[in-house]
Design a protein around this motif. Structure first.
Motif, mmCIF file in Angstrom:
data_model
loop_
_atom_site.group_PDB
_atom_site.id
_atom_site.type_symbol
_atom_site.label_atom_id
_atom_site.label_comp_id
_atom_site.label_asym_id
_atom_site.label_seq_id
_atom_site.Cartn_x
_atom_site.Cartn_y
_atom_site.Cartn_z
ATOM 1 N N ALA A 1 13.196 8.930 -40.948
ATOM 2 C CA ALA A 1 12.933 10.350 -41.183
ATOM 3 C C ALA A 1 14.167 11.177 -40.831
ATOM 4 C CB ALA A 1 11.723 10.796 -40.369
ATOM 5 N N SER A 2 14.797 10.827 -39.738
ATOM 6 C CA SER A 2 16.003 11.529 -39.311
ATOM 7 C C SER A 2 17.160 11.307 -40.287
ATOM 8 C CB SER A 2 16.380 11.050 -37.902
ATOM 9 O OG SER A 2 17.578 11.625 -37.481
ATOM 10 N N LEU A 3 17.380 10.058 -40.684
ATOM 11 C CA LEU A 3 18.465 9.738 -41.619
ATOM 12 C C LEU A 3 18.323 10.458 -42.953
ATOM 13 C CD1 LEU A 3 18.909 5.872 -41.169
ATOM 14 C CD2 LEU A 3 20.560 7.659 -40.577
ATOM 15 N N SER A 4 17.093 10.649 -43.393
ATOM 16 C CA SER A 4 16.874 11.266 -44.707
ATOM 17 C C SER A 4 16.805 12.789 -44.658
ATOM 18 C CB SER A 4 15.589 10.714 -45.329
ATOM 19 O OG SER A 4 14.480 11.097 -44.548
ATOM 20 N N GLY A 5 17.011 13.347 -43.473
ATOM 21 C CA GLY A 5 16.992 14.805 -43.358
ATOM 22 C C GLY A 5 15.609 15.411 -43.433
ATOM 23 N N CYS A 6 14.604 14.645 -43.016
ATOM 24 C CA CYS A 6 13.238 15.173 -43.038
ATOM 25 C C CYS A 6 13.100 16.348 -42.069
ATOM 26 C CB CYS A 6 12.231 14.093 -42.644
ATOM 27 S SG CYS A 6 11.848 12.954 -43.976
ATOM 28 N N ASP A 7 12.220 17.253 -42.429
ATOM 29 C CA ASP A 7 11.878 18.370 -41.556
ATOM 30 C C ASP A 7 10.827 17.969 -40.539
ATOM 31 O OD1 ASP A 7 13.421 20.504 -42.976
ATOM 32 O OD2 ASP A 7 12.106 19.857 -44.619
ATOM 33 N N GLU A 8 10.054 16.921 -40.881
ATOM 34 C CA GLU A 8 8.941 16.516 -40.029
ATOM 35 C C GLU A 8 8.525 15.085 -40.324
ATOM 36 O OE1 GLU A 8 5.785 19.218 -41.132
ATOM 37 O OE2 GLU A 8 5.584 18.303 -43.105
ATOM 38 N N LEU A 9 7.894 14.489 -39.332
ATOM 39 C CA LEU A 9 7.203 13.217 -39.494
ATOM 40 C C LEU A 9 5.751 13.511 -39.157
ATOM 41 C CD1 LEU A 9 8.259 9.735 -38.192
ATOM 42 C CD2 LEU A 9 5.927 10.513 -37.992
ATOM 43 N N VAL A 10 4.862 13.307 -40.113
ATOM 44 C CA VAL A 10 3.446 13.621 -39.928
ATOM 45 C C VAL A 10 2.712 12.337 -39.576
ATOM 46 C CG1 VAL A 10 1.372 14.621 -40.965
ATOM 47 C CG2 VAL A 10 3.626 15.559 -41.528
ATOM 48 N N THR A 11 1.891 12.408 -38.530
ATOM 49 C CA THR A 11 1.230 11.231 -37.988
ATOM 50 C C THR A 11 -0.205 11.548 -37.568
ATOM 51 O OG1 THR A 11 1.430 9.497 -36.295
ATOM 52 C CG2 THR A 11 2.080 11.715 -35.642
ATOM 53 N N THR A 12 -0.955 10.491 -37.335
ATOM 54 C CA THR A 12 -2.301 10.633 -36.759
ATOM 55 C C THR A 12 -2.260 10.425 -35.251
ATOM 56 O OG1 THR A 12 -2.733 8.288 -37.184
ATOM 57 C CG2 THR A 12 -3.534 9.871 -38.834
ATOM 58 N N GLU A 13 -1.098 10.117 -34.708
ATOM 59 C CA GLU A 13 -0.969 9.872 -33.270
ATOM 60 C C GLU A 13 -1.282 11.153 -32.492
ATOM 61 O OE1 GLU A 13 -0.177 6.934 -31.833
ATOM 62 O OE2 GLU A 13 0.255 5.867 -33.690
ATOM 63 N N LYS A 14 -2.058 11.000 -31.429
ATOM 64 C CA LYS A 14 -2.396 12.137 -30.574
ATOM 65 C C LYS A 14 -1.129 12.719 -29.948
ATOM 66 C CE LYS A 14 -6.991 10.397 -29.330
ATOM 67 N NZ LYS A 14 -7.617 11.125 -30.386
ATOM 68 N N VAL A 15 -1.174 13.981 -29.575
ATOM 69 C CA VAL A 15 0.000 14.635 -29.003
ATOM 70 C C VAL A 15 0.400 14.025 -27.662
ATOM 71 C CG1 VAL A 15 -0.322 16.802 -30.244
ATOM 72 C CG2 VAL A 15 -1.380 16.488 -28.010
ATOM 73 N N THR A 16 -0.464 13.244 -27.057
ATOM 74 C CA THR A 16 -0.129 12.559 -25.810
ATOM 75 C C THR A 16 0.535 11.205 -26.047
ATOM 76 O OG1 THR A 16 -2.373 11.650 -25.752
ATOM 77 C CG2 THR A 16 -1.976 13.691 -24.506
ATOM 78 N N SER A 17 0.643 10.792 -27.296
ATOM 79 C CA SER A 17 1.234 9.505 -27.643
ATOM 80 C C SER A 17 2.753 9.533 -27.455
ATOM 81 C CB SER A 17 0.903 9.178 -29.102
ATOM 82 O OG SER A 17 1.563 8.010 -29.504
ATOM 83 N N ALA A 18 3.316 8.368 -27.201
ATOM 84 C CA ALA A 18 4.757 8.240 -26.949
ATOM 85 C C ALA A 18 5.620 8.740 -28.100
ATOM 86 C CB ALA A 18 5.095 6.781 -26.644
ATOM 87 N N ILE A 19 5.141 8.668 -29.324
ATOM 88 C CA ILE A 19 5.955 9.089 -30.480
ATOM 89 C C ILE A 19 6.445 10.529 -30.339
ATOM 90 C CG2 ILE A 19 4.029 9.846 -31.949
ATOM 91 C CD1 ILE A 19 5.538 8.559 -34.326
ATOM 92 N N HIS A 20 5.711 11.333 -29.602
ATOM 93 C CA HIS A 20 6.071 12.743 -29.434
ATOM 94 C C HIS A 20 7.233 12.944 -28.460
ATOM 95 C CE1 HIS A 20 2.794 14.347 -31.885
ATOM 96 N NE2 HIS A 20 2.122 13.307 -31.452
#
Length: 135
Positions: A104-123
């Motif tokens: 997502a970063s390499l392609s210049g995305c504005d966002e990565l949309v996920t179902t992961e809860k806001v407490t998940s490590a991905i955040h």
């Protein structure tokens, strides 16, 4: 136009789910007027095997229809895995989530949309804005 990388959970929720999470996932996927989608073979790796094995043809058609709308596509590449390993080690994020963040970063995305809860490590990443539909 918002460049959006869709996490596998979004596609799975839309294809298999029902209820509010599924509705939110569909809303993101259907939003082709304000979004440009980015995806990868890594998303296919997370979505295609089970419905293929279990013969869930409708689910596979759903994924194929989404993948046909993707404007930027990443194929498997060892460099993605190496960068994902660094991201995962620095943030404690799960391995494929870290790879998705890198792409997502390499392609210049504005966002990565996920179902992961806001407490998940991905955040924890600071590389890209993470948007959760599980609110």
């Amino acid at each position: 136009m918002t460049r959006t990388y869709i996490d596998s959970g979004i596609l799975i929720a839309a294809a298999r789910g029902n209820g509010r999470l599924s509705e939110r996932a569909f809303a993101v996927i259907r939003d082709r007027t304000t979004r440009e989608f980015v995806s990868s073979d890594y998303v296919k790796l997370e979505t295609i095997p089970k419905p293929t094995y279990f013969g869930r043809e409708a689910e596979l058609r759903f994924y194929d229809a989404f993948f046909a709308t993707v404007s930027v596509w990443f194929s498997f590449d060892a460099a993605h895995l190496e960068a994902g390993l660094v991201e995962a080690c620095q943030t404690g994020i799960q391995s494929l989530d870290a790879v998705h963040i890198i792409l997502a970063s390499l392609s210049g995305c504005d966002e990565l949309v996920t179902t992961e809860k806001v407490t998940s490590a991905i955040h924890r990443t600071t590389r890209i804005r993470i948007v959760s539909i599980d609110v």
